[in-house]
Design an enzyme around this catalytic site. Structure first.
Site, short mmCIF file in Angstrom:
data_model
loop_
_atom_site.label_atom_id
_atom_site.label_comp_id
_atom_site.label_asym_id
_atom_site.label_seq_id
_atom_site.Cartn_x
_atom_site.Cartn_y
_atom_site.Cartn_z
CG ASP A 118 5.79 -0.01 -9.77
OD1 ASP A 118 6.62 -0.60 -9.05
OD2 ASP A 118 4.62 0.18 -9.43
CG ASP A 175 4.44 -2.36 -5.21
OD1 ASP A 175 3.45 -1.66 -5.46
OD2 ASP A 175 5.46 -2.41 -5.93
ZN ZN Z 1 6.35 -1.40 -7.28
#
Ligand code: ZN
Length: 207
Positions: free
Chosen positions: A11, A152
């Site tokens: 991320d 996610d």
């Molecule tokens: Zn992510």
């Protein structure tokens, strides 16, 4: 002991598009050196993703996912990313509807449905986001497409089977995997929670 996950999901946050800061290409390059067996899935939660996409591709990202909310034209962005020799994905936040990306499903390798508001780990999955996963799975079947459907946020042994049943074939798990105990055992518990077998890519740990 090796964990069963085959993808690593990174991320990338810029403090603008989401209210948190994480890592950039320099760290990814270093990770890639020590984790060459894993598939590097890079989730760009940043403004101006195309400005930085070449650096991420250069650093070893194999799939670069941008947010629909950050680009004028998804098709153009995907073409640019593919031009870097990597796979391209598009992501939508919980409040963005599938219709925003429907016209582009033919050109993406992956659609990432944010199942929490992006920015911080440890949140609960927002149940309504799984309706988007169902819609995408239906469109994928109707149009005979092959993009991944990735979820996610908030993935645990309780939510993983729900996401898989909705049609997700890539599950990103972060907090659950790293919150305590052995990472390998936590990943095994996620796999065990899912009845239908995932595709070969399986469950991803999130860094
Ligand atoms: Zn992510």
């Amino acid at each position: 002991m090796r964990a069963r996950a085959t993808w690593i999901h990174v991320d990338v946050m810029d403090g603008h598009f989401v209210p948190n800061l994480t890592i950039g290409p320099v760290v990814i390059r270093a990770m890639r050196k020590v984790s060459s067996q894993l598939f590097f899935d890079t989730h760009l939660m940043i403004d101006k993703p195309l400005k930085f996409a070449p650096a991420f591709a250069e650093a070893g990202a194999q799939l670069i996912t941008i947010h629909q909310e950050t680009v004028g034209s998804v098709r153009h962005a995907v073409q640019k990313i593919r031009g870097l020799g990597v796979m391209a994905g598009v992501s939508i936040k919980p409040r963005t509807s599938v219709s925003a990306i429907e016209p582009y499903l033919d050109c993406v390798d992956s659609v990432l449905v944010m199942t929490v508001e992006p920015g911080f780990g440890g949140q609960d999955l927002i149940p309504s986001t799984l309706n988007k996963v169902r819609r995408l799975a239906l469109l994928r079947e109707e149009r005979k497409l092959a993009f991944h459907i990735e979820v996610d946020g908030g993935i645990t042994p309780e939510t993983a089977p729900l996401a898989a049943a909705a049609g997700a074939n890539v599950l990103v798990a972060g907090s659950y995997v790293f919150a305590g105990g052995q990472v390998k055992d936590n990943i095994d518990r996620l796999y065990a929670s899912i009845d239908s077998p995932l595709n070969s890519h399986g469950i991803l740990p999130r860094e």
